[in-house]
Motif scaffolding. Structure first.
Motif, PDB file in Angstrom:
ATOM      1  N   CYS A 170       1.844   9.365   2.040  1.00 57.07           N
ATOM      2  CA  CYS A 170       1.536   8.071   1.344  1.00 57.07           C
ATOM      3  C   CYS A 170       1.343   8.410  -0.318  1.00 57.07           C
ATOM      4  O   CYS A 170       0.506   9.304  -0.591  1.00 57.07           O
ATOM      5  CB  CYS A 170       0.567   7.251   1.841  1.00 57.07           C
ATOM      6  SG  CYS A 170       0.298   5.481   1.086  1.00 57.07           S
ATOM      7  N   ILE A 176      -2.956   1.571   0.218  1.00 55.08           N
ATOM      8  CA  ILE A 176      -3.252   0.859   1.452  1.00 55.08           C
ATOM      9  C   ILE A 176      -4.387   0.062   1.599  1.00 55.08           C
ATOM     10  O   ILE A 176      -4.416  -0.771   2.491  1.00 55.08           O
ATOM     11  CB  ILE A 176      -3.461   2.083   2.162  1.00 55.08           C
ATOM     12  CG1 ILE A 176      -2.252   3.209   2.491  1.00 55.08           C
ATOM     13  CG2 ILE A 176      -3.912   1.608   3.863  1.00 55.08           C
ATOM     14  CD1 ILE A 176      -1.166   2.465   2.740  1.00 55.08           C
ATOM     15  N   ALA A 179      -2.689  -3.330   1.980  1.00 53.67           N
ATOM     16  CA  ALA A 179      -1.761  -3.365   3.136  1.00 53.67           C
ATOM     17  C   ALA A 179      -1.820  -5.062   3.760  1.00 53.67           C
ATOM     18  O   ALA A 179      -3.021  -5.462   3.849  1.00 53.67           O
ATOM     19  CB  ALA A 179      -2.171  -2.524   4.143  1.00 53.67           C
ATOM     20  N   TRP A 184      -3.267   0.766   9.370  1.00 55.32           N
ATOM     21  CA  TRP A 184      -2.408   2.092   8.638  1.00 55.32           C
ATOM     22  C   TRP A 184      -3.265   3.205   8.971  1.00 55.32           C
ATOM     23  O   TRP A 184      -2.797   4.308   9.488  1.00 55.32           O
ATOM     24  CB  TRP A 184      -2.396   2.077   7.059  1.00 55.32           C
ATOM     25  CG  TRP A 184      -1.786   3.184   6.516  1.00 55.32           C
ATOM     26  CD1 TRP A 184      -0.319   3.081   6.220  1.00 55.32           C
ATOM     27  CD2 TRP A 184      -2.037   4.564   6.164  1.00 55.32           C
ATOM     28  NE1 TRP A 184      -0.036   4.250   5.773  1.00 55.32           N
ATOM     29  CE2 TRP A 184      -1.216   5.083   5.783  1.00 55.32           C
ATOM     30  CE3 TRP A 184      -3.392   5.064   6.010  1.00 55.32           C
ATOM     31  CZ2 TRP A 184      -1.123   6.371   5.200  1.00 55.32           C
ATOM     32  CZ3 TRP A 184      -3.519   6.142   5.939  1.00 55.32           C
ATOM     33  CH2 TRP A 184      -2.405   7.126   5.225  1.00 55.32           C
ATOM     34  N   ASP A 185      -4.627   2.900   9.121  1.00 61.14           N
ATOM     35  CA  ASP A 185      -5.395   4.305   9.650  1.00 61.14           C
ATOM     36  C   ASP A 185      -5.079   4.599  10.953  1.00 61.14           C
ATOM     37  O   ASP A 185      -5.473   5.993  11.259  1.00 61.14           O
ATOM     38  CB  ASP A 185      -7.093   3.928   9.511  1.00 61.14           C
ATOM     39  CG  ASP A 185      -7.703   5.108   9.422  1.00 61.14           C
ATOM     40  OD1 ASP A 185      -7.409   5.887   8.538  1.00 61.14           O
ATOM     41  OD2 ASP A 185      -8.718   5.029  10.102  1.00 61.14           O
ATOM     42  N   ARG A 188      -2.426   6.978  10.784  1.00 69.20           N
ATOM     43  CA  ARG A 188      -2.881   8.328  10.156  1.00 69.20           C
ATOM     44  C   ARG A 188      -3.418   9.153  11.141  1.00 69.20           C
ATOM     45  O   ARG A 188      -3.189  10.394  11.335  1.00 69.20           O
ATOM     46  CB  ARG A 188      -3.884   7.983   8.812  1.00 69.20           C
ATOM     47  CG  ARG A 188      -4.608   9.282   8.404  1.00 69.20           C
ATOM     48  CD  ARG A 188      -5.804   8.962   7.577  1.00 69.20           C
ATOM     49  NE  ARG A 188      -6.946   8.419   8.245  1.00 69.20           N
ATOM     50  CZ  ARG A 188      -7.892   9.165   8.952  1.00 69.20           C
ATOM     51  NH1 ARG A 188      -7.538  10.143   9.327  1.00 69.20           N
ATOM     52  NH2 ARG A 188      -8.696   8.422   9.797  1.00 69.20           N
ATOM     53  N   TRP A 196      -1.294  12.851   0.479  1.00 67.84           N
ATOM     54  CA  TRP A 196      -1.390  11.768  -0.483  1.00 67.84           C
ATOM     55  C   TRP A 196      -0.588  12.273  -1.903  1.00 67.84           C
ATOM     56  O   TRP A 196      -0.574  13.388  -2.224  1.00 67.84           O
ATOM     57  CB  TRP A 196      -2.661  11.447  -1.035  1.00 67.84           C
ATOM     58  CG  TRP A 196      -3.750  10.872   0.066  1.00 67.84           C
ATOM     59  CD1 TRP A 196      -4.561  11.846   0.730  1.00 67.84           C
ATOM     60  CD2 TRP A 196      -3.568   9.609   0.661  1.00 67.84           C
ATOM     61  NE1 TRP A 196      -4.890  10.905   1.757  1.00 67.84           N
ATOM     62  CE2 TRP A 196      -4.349   9.824   1.724  1.00 67.84           C
ATOM     63  CE3 TRP A 196      -2.700   8.502   0.532  1.00 67.84           C
ATOM     64  CZ2 TRP A 196      -4.785   8.741   2.683  1.00 67.84           C
ATOM     65  CZ3 TRP A 196      -2.926   7.495   1.111  1.00 67.84           C
ATOM     66  CH2 TRP A 196      -3.888   7.462   2.138  1.00 67.84           C
ATOM     67  N   GLU A 216       4.335   2.693   3.292  1.00 67.51           N
ATOM     68  CA  GLU A 216       3.633   2.315   2.044  1.00 67.51           C
ATOM     69  C   GLU A 216       3.903   0.859   1.999  1.00 67.51           C
ATOM     70  O   GLU A 216       4.475   0.294   2.704  1.00 67.51           O
ATOM     71  CB  GLU A 216       4.308   3.197   0.804  1.00 67.51           C
ATOM     72  CG  GLU A 216       4.258   4.730   1.015  1.00 67.51           C
ATOM     73  CD  GLU A 216       4.637   5.340  -0.432  1.00 67.51           C
ATOM     74  OE1 GLU A 216       3.998   6.229  -0.717  1.00 67.51           O
ATOM     75  OE2 GLU A 216       5.668   5.028  -0.836  1.00 67.51           O
ATOM     76  N   CYS A 217       3.157   0.450   1.031  1.00 67.73           N
ATOM     77  CA  CYS A 217       3.323  -1.294   0.761  1.00 67.73           C
ATOM     78  C   CYS A 217       3.093  -1.500  -0.704  1.00 67.73           C
ATOM     79  O   CYS A 217       3.068  -0.326  -1.507  1.00 67.73           O
ATOM     80  CB  CYS A 217       2.162  -1.892   1.421  1.00 67.73           C
ATOM     81  SG  CYS A 217       0.442  -1.352   1.174  1.00 67.73           S
ATOM     82  N   TRP A 241       7.547  -2.638   7.889  1.00 68.18           N
ATOM     83  CA  TRP A 241       6.287  -2.218   8.776  1.00 68.18           C
ATOM     84  C   TRP A 241       6.541  -3.023  10.132  1.00 68.18           C
ATOM     85  O   TRP A 241       6.007  -2.551  11.111  1.00 68.18           O
ATOM     86  CB  TRP A 241       5.019  -2.451   8.516  1.00 68.18           C
ATOM     87  CG  TRP A 241       4.485  -1.509   7.326  1.00 68.18           C
ATOM     88  CD1 TRP A 241       5.170  -0.499   6.773  1.00 68.18           C
ATOM     89  CD2 TRP A 241       3.066  -1.417   6.953  1.00 68.18           C
ATOM     90  NE1 TRP A 241       4.519   0.180   5.769  1.00 68.18           N
ATOM     91  CE2 TRP A 241       3.235  -0.116   5.894  1.00 68.18           C
ATOM     92  CE3 TRP A 241       1.981  -2.055   7.153  1.00 68.18           C
ATOM     93  CZ2 TRP A 241       2.075  -0.056   5.402  1.00 68.18           C
ATOM     94  CZ3 TRP A 241       0.734  -1.532   6.697  1.00 68.18           C
ATOM     95  CH2 TRP A 241       0.804  -0.591   5.662  1.00 68.18           C
ATOM     96  N   THR A 253       6.195  -3.676   2.337  1.00 73.39           N
ATOM     97  CA  THR A 253       5.995  -2.881   3.151  1.00 73.39           C
ATOM     98  C   THR A 253       7.196  -1.934   3.423  1.00 73.39           C
ATOM     99  O   THR A 253       8.357  -2.516   3.593  1.00 73.39           O
ATOM    100  CB  THR A 253       5.443  -3.110   4.569  1.00 73.39           C
ATOM    101  OG1 THR A 253       6.290  -3.929   5.204  1.00 73.39           O
ATOM    102  CG2 THR A 253       4.317  -3.954   4.065  1.00 73.39           C
ATOM    103  N   LEU A 270       1.199   0.384  13.217  1.00 70.17           N
ATOM    104  CA  LEU A 270       0.990  -0.099  12.179  1.00 70.17           C
ATOM    105  C   LEU A 270       0.369  -1.881  12.390  1.00 70.17           C
ATOM    106  O   LEU A 270      -0.042  -2.376  11.469  1.00 70.17           O
ATOM    107  CB  LEU A 270       2.215  -0.258  11.004  1.00 70.17           C
ATOM    108  CG  LEU A 270       2.567   1.172  10.388  1.00 70.17           C
ATOM    109  CD1 LEU A 270       3.971   1.169   9.658  1.00 70.17           C
ATOM    110  CD2 LEU A 270       1.189   1.290   9.285  1.00 70.17           C
TER     111      LEU A 270
END
Length: 277
Positions: A170, A176, A179, A184-185, A188, A196, A216-217, A241, A253, A270
């Motif tokens: 990302c 984020i 978002a 999103w986490d 991850r 990153w 990404e957004c 997403w 997104t 997501l």
């Protein structure tokens, strides 16, 4: 799908060679404009949205527009810096002269010039050009993605059916923060690790099988239009997403996966924080 069952991405693009010749000429010229400004201490201005812009961005976009106007005068052109010209054509070129201006102004060669062609709103041709490293990714509907470089690398996304083995990328944590969902986490945590930075360069790495997932957004059409034919021509998928096809009114997104088998789980994480299965 067409009546014969052929996926749209596999349908050859009419007059592809002439269109590609114009796009590559524009990318070549933009690279010549950009290179002298790299690591030169160029002045940085802030636009109304607080994103940075330089004389290199503006001059490169003017150069691309001039070449496209000369070669394809009936086509519309939409650029990040100077907006839309020649409204009404079913063909529209979409330009981001320097995607990753923050990387550019801090001397990092992870930015790129993005040039895309939309046909009736659908991305059918895309170029990522990195003028410092000499790398170029070319996607054309109906053709495998092509990679030109002095550096090692072979086009083709990596087989990776499980997110726990995936390299996630990302551009920035700040992105984020805006978002549309809080999950999103969860993606991850499900991935093997996250890296990153990268802007459009990360998508080129996904097409080379070095990165597996990008989520990404706050992405504008000039940020993603060129990426779609490149990644899909390398074997991957690009959606929003929710797993929907990107279009001009998309919500900003972008989800790119190298192995389409990961798409359902990534979309579910997501949106719900949980995998699809």
């Amino acid at each position: 799908m067409t009546q014969t069952g052929t996926p749209l991405a596999d349908i050859p693009l009419p007059d592809a060679d002439r269109l590609l010749e114009a796009a590559t000429a524009a990318a070549d010229a933009a690279a010549c404009v950009i290179r002298p400004f790299f690591r030169s201490g160029v002045t940085v201005d802030d636009k109304s949205d607080q994103s940075p812009v330089t004389v290199a961005d503006r001059t490169a976009e003017r150069t691309i527009r001039a070449i496209l106007a000369e070669r394809l005068p009936d086509h519309a052109v939409l650029g990040e810096e100077f907006g839309l010209e020649r409204v009404g054509s079913r063909h529209c070129w979409v330009i981001d002269p320097i995607d990753g201006t923050r990387a550019f102004v801090t001397g990092r060669p992870t930015f790129g010039t993005l040039i895309a062609l939309l046909e009736d709103g659908v991305p059918v041709l895309g170029i990522i050009d990195q003028p410092i490293t000499g790398e170029r990714w070319i996607g054309v509907r109906g053709r495998p993605t092509h990679y030109e470089s002095r550096l090692p690398g072979t086009i083709g996304t990596r087989r990776c059916t499980e997110l726990k083995l995936a390299e996630l990328s990302c551009t920035s944590p700040e992105m984020i923060a805006d978002a549309p969902t809080p999950h999103w986490d969860a993606l991850r945590r499900a991935a093997r690790r996250v890296t990153w930075g990268g802007d459009c360069y990360a998508y080129g790495l996904l097409a080379l099988g070095q990165v597996d997932v990008i989520a990404e957004c706050t992405m504008k059409i000039w940020d993603w239009a060129a990426l779609v034919p490149i990644i899909e021509g390398a074997g991957g998928r690009v959606t929003d997403w929710h797993g929907r096809t990107l279009h001009a009114q998309s919500d900003g997104t972008v989800l790119a996966v190298g192995d389409p088998a990961m798409l359902a789980d990534a979309v579910s994480l997501l949106n719900t924080g949980l995998p699809a299965r």
